[in-house]
Structure formats: C-alpha cells, structure tokens
Design a protein around this motif. Sequence first.
Motif, mmCIF file in Angstrom:
data_model
loop_
_atom_site.group_PDB
_atom_site.id
_atom_site.type_symbol
_atom_site.label_atom_id
_atom_site.label_comp_id
_atom_site.label_asym_id
_atom_site.label_seq_id
_atom_site.Cartn_x
_atom_site.Cartn_y
_atom_site.Cartn_z
ATOM 1 N N LYS A 194 0.833 -1.202 0.000
ATOM 2 C CA LYS A 194 0.000 0.000 0.000
ATOM 3 C C LYS A 194 0.868 1.252 0.000
ATOM 4 N N GLU A 195 1.919 1.247 0.813
ATOM 5 C CA GLU A 195 2.832 2.394 0.870
ATOM 6 C C GLU A 195 3.516 2.617 -0.472
ATOM 7 N N ALA A 196 3.756 1.529 -1.196
ATOM 8 C CA ALA A 196 4.440 1.614 -2.490
ATOM 9 C C ALA A 196 3.475 1.841 -3.655
ATOM 10 N N GLU A 197 2.187 2.045 -3.338
ATOM 11 C CA GLU A 197 1.143 2.267 -4.344
ATOM 12 C C GLU A 197 1.012 1.087 -5.301
ATOM 13 N N LEU A 198 1.206 -0.108 -4.742
ATOM 14 C CA LEU A 198 0.811 -1.338 -5.421
ATOM 15 C C LEU A 198 -0.498 -1.742 -4.761
ATOM 16 N N PHE A 199 -1.601 -1.495 -5.449
ATOM 17 C CA PHE A 199 -2.909 -1.605 -4.833
ATOM 18 C C PHE A 199 -3.411 -3.045 -4.834
ATOM 19 N N GLN A 200 -3.924 -3.474 -3.701
ATOM 20 C CA GLN A 200 -4.455 -4.823 -3.584
ATOM 21 C C GLN A 200 -5.795 -4.903 -4.308
ATOM 22 N N TYR A 201 -5.873 -5.766 -5.318
ATOM 23 C CA TYR A 201 -7.144 -5.935 -6.024
ATOM 24 C C TYR A 201 -7.711 -7.333 -5.838
ATOM 25 N N GLU A 202 -6.931 -8.196 -5.184
ATOM 26 C CA GLU A 202 -7.356 -9.565 -4.871
ATOM 27 C C GLU A 202 -6.570 -9.985 -3.640
ATOM 28 N N ILE A 203 -7.034 -11.005 -2.946
ATOM 29 C CA ILE A 203 -6.411 -11.384 -1.675
ATOM 30 C C ILE A 203 -4.894 -11.453 -1.756
ATOM 31 N N SER A 204 -4.366 -12.020 -2.831
ATOM 32 C CA SER A 204 -2.930 -12.267 -2.928
ATOM 33 C C SER A 204 -2.241 -11.477 -4.032
#
Length: 381
Positions: free
Chosen positions: A228-238
Amino acid sequence: MVTAAYVHIPFCEHICHYCDFNKVFLKNQPVDEYIKALLKEMKRAMKDTPASSLKTVYIGGGTPTALTAVQLNTLLKGMKEVLPLNNIEEYTIEVNPDSIQEEKLAVIKENGVNRLSIGVQTFNESLLKEIGRTHTKSSVEDAIRRSRQAGFTNISLDLMFGLPGQHPVQFIETINEAINLNIEHISAYSLKVEEKTVFYNRQRQGKLTLPPEEDEVIMYEQLLKRTKEAELFQYEISNFAKKGYESKHNLVYWNNEEYYGFGAGAHGYVNGIRYQNHGPIPKYLKAIEQGALPTLHSHKVSPVERIEEAMFMGLRKREGVNIDHFEQRYGRSLLDSFAPQIELLKERGLVVIHDGAIQLTEEGLLLGNEVFEQFIAVLES
C-alpha cells in the motif's frame, strides 16, 4: 463467449520442493512432439468450440522458458496461426530467472507477448536453497534488467511466505527487495503443502518445520502495509498492482468466466463444462495422435455450482461481488439467496456491503477460507 486461454508447458529443468503442478524433468522429453500436439489441440478446439477473439492468454508451467528459443518461436508462431490473437490485450508467459536469455526474450517479444511473470518466491539465499530453487537474488535482478532492455513494461513477481524456517523479517526484506525493483505487479501466496511434493514427504517424516500461524499473519499484514505504501494496490487477496496493471487473465478466473485450457494436465471451462486434460505426457500425446481432444474428464457445472463459484471466487477480489451484476447474470437475488450467511459474516466483521457489492473486510482477508465455506452447499439444486 470464451475470451481467454491457458497454455501448459510441463517441462522443468529442476523440480521445486513445494510444486504440485503437472511437470516433468526436461531431459529426454519429447518437447518438439509436445509442441506439435499442443498446436493440434488448439486447432481442434477452435473447430469444436470456436472463439471470435481472445483477450488474454497465459502460458504457464512447469517452466515455459525451459524451451529453447527455437522451440518457443515454433510454439508462439504456431499459436498465432491457430488462435484468434489479433486483438489480444494481455499475453503472459511465466519466466524462470535462470532460463531467460536475451535470445528467448527477443522471440517472446516479437511474437506479441506483453507481460512476464517471474517466479522469485524469495530473495533470501538460504530459503531459496531450502525450497529447491536454483536462482539467486542477482539472477532475478539481471532477469528484470534484461526484460526491460527487451522492451517489457509489464512485469509481475511471484513471492511466497510461510516457507520452512522463514521469519517475518526475512519476508519483509523480500517485499522491500521486490518493491525496490519497481515492478508493476506482485503475487504473494502462503505456502500450502500439497501431496506428491518433496515438502509433503518431509512433513510426513516430521522433518518439515513451518512458521507458526501468528508469524504468517504478521507476514501477510506486512505485505498489505508495504504494498500500500508503495502504491501497489491490492485488487485480490494475494495480488497487488500499479493502477492499470491488474492481471486481466486472472480476473477471468475470479469473475467465474470461461477459458480454454490447452496442454497436458490443463484445466478449462467452456460452454458450461469444466474439464481437465490427461496429465502424463504419453497419454496426452496418444489422445492427440488418435485425433481426439485430450480430455481426461469433464463436468457440466450446475446453476447452483455456478453461483457458489461466483461467490467464493468473486469475494477474493477487493471489489467483491456486485449485487446487481449477480442478479443480472444468475437470475436471482444475491441478498435473498444467502441472507443467513451474509448476516452471520457481517456480525463477525468479515464482510460488508459497500458500493453495491459484498466485500471482505480487513479481518475477512485473514480468514478468507472461513468466509468462502459459508457459500458452499447451502442452496437447493
């Protein structure tokens, strides 16, 4: 309408200790014959159940890049001739850091592949040896550098946590290493010890020491925090991605859409039928030689099964299962169909209704399997 295809390459130069996918050692295998059979299967499938246009293709394994550059070229050029790939949006191939050379990258790029999925698992050298991987941290960095030079702008890394002897600090270091490489996508999965693996045999012998559950929770929470801090957004559990780089092919699975499965041991879902191909290469080749599709078994998915699949796969996505779309697709109310289950999960703080969809909460992410099982075998046929 089928708009996706999975292609399985079962050959490996080395067998990892955790892998239960259909695979064989590359040495002395009929690779050229397999590629010819694979293209014949595709041609027959297009004749039996044609597709007007494929949007996503995923070539997995095994190790697709265990093939030579010539073999890769034969496969990829052949696929362009038999599959409708003119409007493809996402074309992925799995890559082993040890076997991806400039010549292979050039062939892959020239044939329209636009996304690489690199199997890293961990950047810790001792853990790499423990899980049976042969690459190193520097070989991963080199593979990414060469991939960028070849023109690839969509790269995903596969990571694992909960590995034997793994400490949370080691996984946090791996997450940071991956983020520092400025890749577009990360898939990170908890180790599951499967039958017919080295780890399974070690576990049965009492020789496999896995991290305690509380350490796995810490690893997953740190994964959520750092991505999240790196702006890699979670779009699925893994799965985590920069905006616009979510895996379109994997979303086919999570959206419960249909796809072809080509190759030995591959699974597919076409015309409401889930099927699996013969796994052993000799049986796969024999079926193709006899002029048939290499189907081992198939199952017509019932309306109730489709609904159950829609729930436990769709809830893996952070956006959840859209209530209106569910009713349009399946002809019944989601909220009415699962009223007791949804109420129970809401009381436990595992799901919420937000933006017209049922979604997992932060707590629900940690207890996903407990959520999913609430939607299985509860509807009448």
